[in-house]
Design an enzyme around this catalytic site. Structure first.
Site, mmCIF file in Angstrom:
data_model
loop_
_atom_site.group_PDB
_atom_site.id
_atom_site.type_symbol
_atom_site.label_atom_id
_atom_site.label_comp_id
_atom_site.label_asym_id
_atom_site.label_seq_id
_atom_site.Cartn_x
_atom_site.Cartn_y
_atom_site.Cartn_z
ATOM 1 N N ARG A 120 46.255 -13.283 -12.547
ATOM 2 C CA ARG A 120 46.676 -13.989 -11.273
ATOM 3 C C ARG A 120 47.315 -13.617 -10.204
ATOM 4 N NH1 ARG A 120 47.005 -15.483 -16.927
ATOM 5 N NH2 ARG A 120 44.488 -17.463 -17.438
ATOM 6 N N LYS A 142 42.130 -12.993 3.782
ATOM 7 C CA LYS A 142 41.037 -12.933 4.093
ATOM 8 C C LYS A 142 40.425 -11.865 3.269
ATOM 9 C CE LYS A 142 38.376 -16.280 6.530
ATOM 10 N NZ LYS A 142 37.613 -16.237 7.940
ATOM 11 N N GLU A 184 35.348 -6.295 17.267
ATOM 12 C CA GLU A 184 36.620 -7.232 17.419
ATOM 13 C C GLU A 184 37.758 -7.853 18.612
ATOM 14 O OE1 GLU A 184 36.136 -9.539 14.621
ATOM 15 O OE2 GLU A 184 35.415 -8.967 13.009
ATOM 16 N N LYS A 226 45.775 -12.733 16.575
ATOM 17 C CA LYS A 226 45.352 -13.533 15.468
ATOM 18 C C LYS A 226 46.395 -13.832 14.391
ATOM 19 C CE LYS A 226 42.775 -13.086 11.056
ATOM 20 N NZ LYS A 226 41.435 -11.787 11.047
ATOM 21 N N GLU A 236 41.759 -21.704 7.334
ATOM 22 C CA GLU A 236 40.497 -22.063 7.716
ATOM 23 C C GLU A 236 39.613 -23.715 7.818
ATOM 24 O OE1 GLU A 236 36.004 -20.045 8.521
ATOM 25 O OE2 GLU A 236 37.870 -18.568 8.456
ATOM 26 N N ARG A 240 41.579 -21.522 12.981
ATOM 27 C CA ARG A 240 40.868 -20.292 12.602
ATOM 28 C C ARG A 240 39.920 -20.358 12.399
ATOM 29 N NH1 ARG A 240 43.626 -16.698 7.391
ATOM 30 N NH2 ARG A 240 42.497 -14.959 8.008
ATOM 31 N N ASN A 244 36.244 -16.718 14.178
ATOM 32 C CA ASN A 244 33.940 -16.344 13.327
ATOM 33 C C ASN A 244 33.347 -16.232 14.304
ATOM 34 O OD1 ASN A 244 34.834 -15.897 11.216
ATOM 35 N ND2 ASN A 244 35.227 -18.183 10.421
ATOM 36 N N HIS A 247 29.854 -14.186 14.019
ATOM 37 C CA HIS A 247 30.053 -13.850 13.154
ATOM 38 C C HIS A 247 28.615 -14.992 12.439
ATOM 39 C CE1 HIS A 247 33.500 -11.776 14.045
ATOM 40 N NE2 HIS A 247 33.594 -11.673 12.726
ATOM 41 N N HIS A 251 26.686 -12.321 10.646
ATOM 42 C CA HIS A 251 26.336 -11.710 8.861
ATOM 43 C C HIS A 251 24.995 -12.114 8.914
ATOM 44 C CE1 HIS A 251 31.293 -13.286 8.374
ATOM 45 N NE2 HIS A 251 31.160 -12.287 8.688
ATOM 46 N N HIS A 264 29.233 -3.775 10.913
ATOM 47 C CA HIS A 264 29.871 -5.037 11.280
ATOM 48 C C HIS A 264 30.113 -5.473 12.140
ATOM 49 C CE1 HIS A 264 31.800 -8.993 9.910
ATOM 50 N NE2 HIS A 264 32.856 -8.821 10.784
#
Length: 360
Positions: A120, A142, A184, A226, A236, A240, A244, A247, A251, A264
Site C-alpha cells: 500500500r 502520474k 514535450e 510542470k 488533474e 493540469r 495533455n 495527447h 494517445h 510517445h
C-alpha cells in the site's frame, strides 16, 4: 547542480538537475534506508548506468537489488508489473524499502505504480534517463500501465520522494528518442510560455545536436513549468489537464498503431499538429501561429502527419481518453501560443479537423 521544488505540502519533493549526478554518493545518502534499495531498470539502460547508481547506493551502506525489465512501450503491462512485485516479494522487501526508477517514462511509470501498490505504498525516487522523462513524466506523480484499449488508463497518482536528473544520460539517447523528448518541451512552450517557444525555435539546431547547455535549459524550464502546474492541481481537476495538449490525438495514434510503433513523443508531436488545427477550427489560434507551431515540430524531426484511418477508429480510441466525461471528450486547445484551455467539442468538428489534417 540546480535544485527545484515541487510544492505539495507534506508530499513536496526536490528535483536535482546536473551532470554526473549518478556518481554523487553524497546526494544519494539522504535517501539511505535501513531496508533494501531496489533499482528498477530495463535491458537497455542497465548496462549503461546501473553499475554507477549501485556504487553510489552501496557507498552509503545500502543493500542493492536489481529488477531488470524488457525495454519498450509494448511491455508497459500487468505482466511486466508483476515482475517488479515478484522481485520485491522474493527479496522480502518491507515497508522501508525504496525503489529507484532508472530509465525512461515506461520505467518511471511502472516503478512508480509498483511503489504505490506494494504494501500500500513504499518510497521511490525517479532517475529519468531520457529527455521525455526528464522534462515530463518523472515529475508530477502520474504512474501506471497501458491497456489494449487505452494508454495509461490503469494507474495512480503517487509522488516520488525526489527526482534526480543526470543530464549526461542524454548523450547516449538515439536521435529518435531525443526528438521524442523535444515534443514535450514544445508542448510546455505552446501551453504556458510563448517566449520559451521562441527560444526553442531559435535553438532547434543546437537541441538536435545534443548541446548540453541547451538541453539543460529546456530540462530546467520544463520542470519549472510542470512543477508549478502540479502544485496548483495535483490530480488533474483543472489546469493540469493543459499538460495533455496533443495527447488525446497522440494517445489514439499510439494505441491504434500498437504500443511501440510510434514513440510517445512522436505521437504527441503529431497530436499537437492536429490539436492546433482544431484550435484554428474553433476560431482561437491564427492560421499563421498554427503553421509556425507545425514548423517548429517538424524542425525537431517529429512527424506531423497522422496515420489515415476511418473516422470510427479515431473516435473509438479517443473515447477512452482520461479527460472524457459522460462519454464526451474534452480537448486541450490553444487560444494563442502560450495559452491553453479545456474545450468540449462536437464530434462533427473533430471529424472536420481530422479531415483537414489528412488523418481520415
Amino acid at each position: 547542480m540546480k535544485t527545484l521544488n515541487v510544492n505539495l505540502g507534506d508530499r513536496s519533493y526536490p528535483i536535482f538537475i546536473g551532470q554526473d549526478l549518478l556518481d554523487d554518493a553524497q546526494l544519494f545518502s539522504q535517501f539511505a534506508t535501513s531496508s533494501a534499495s531496489f533499482i528498477v531498470t530495463n535491458t537497455t539502460v542497465e548496462p549503461l548506468y546501473a553499475d554507477r547508481l549501485e556504487a553510489s547506493l552501496k557507498a552509503n551502506g545500502q543493500q542493492v537489488i536489481r529488477i531488470v525489465l524488457p525495454d519498450g512501450e509494448s511491455f508497459k503491462t500487468w505482466e511486466t508489473l508483476q515482475t517488479i512485485f515478484t522481485g520485491l516479494l522474493e527479496s522480502n522487501a518491507d515497508r522501508k524499502a525504496t525503489i529507484f526508477a532508472l530509465g525512461g517514462g515506461v520505467i518511471g511509470d511502472m516503478a512508480g505504480f509498483a511503489a504505490a501498490s506494494y504494501m500500500r505504498g513504499i518510497k521511490f525516487v525517479q532517475i529519468p534517463t531520457t529527455l521525455l522523462s526528464q522534462v515530463d513524466s518523472s515529475v508530477g506523480g502520474k504512474t501506471g500501465i497501458n491497456h489494449p484499449l487505452g494508454k495509461n488508463m490503469i494507474g495512480a497518482f503517487y509522488q516520488p520522494i525526489a527526482v534526480i536528473i543526470d543530464l549526461k544520460t542524454l548523450l547516449t539517447l538515439p536521435k529518435r528518442e531525443l526528438a521524442a523528448g523535444l515534443a514535450e518541451v514544445v508542448k510546455h512552450g505552446a501551453i504556458a510560455d510563448h517566449l520559451f517557444l521562441d527560444w526553442i525555435e531559435s535553438n532547434a539546431a543546437a537541441l538536435n545536436n545534443y548541446d548540453l547547455s541547451c538541453l539543460e535549459h529546456v530540462v530546467v524550464k520544463s520542470c519549472e513549468i510542470k512543477s508549478a502546474v502540479v502544485a496548483q492541481d495535483e490530480k488533474e481537476s483543472g489546469v493540469r489537464a493543459h499538460l495533455n495538449f496533443g495527447h488525446t490525438f497522440g494517445h489514439a495514434i499510439e494505441t491504434g498503431m500498437g504500443y511501440g510503433e510510434w514513440l510517445h513523443g512522436e505521437a504527441v508531436g503529431c497530436g499537437m499538429a492536429i490539436a492546433a488545427e482544431l484550435s484554428v477550427q474553433l476560431g482561437y489560434l491564427s492560421l499563421e501561429d498554427k503553421n509556425r507551431l507545425i514548423r517548429i515540430i517538424q524542425t525537431l524531426h517529429l512527424p506531423t502527419k497522422a496515420p489515415q484511418w476511418d473516422t470510427s477508429k479515431y473516435l473509438s480510441y479517443m473515447s477512452h481518453d482520461k479527460k472524457a466525461e459522460s462519454g464526451q471528450i474534452k480537448y486541450i486547445v490553444l487560444e494563442e501560443l502560450g495559452q491553453a484551455k479545456v474545450q468540449k467539442v462536437d464530434d462533427d468538428l473533430v471529424i472536420s479537423t481530422l479531415k483537414v489534417a489528412g488523418a481520415i
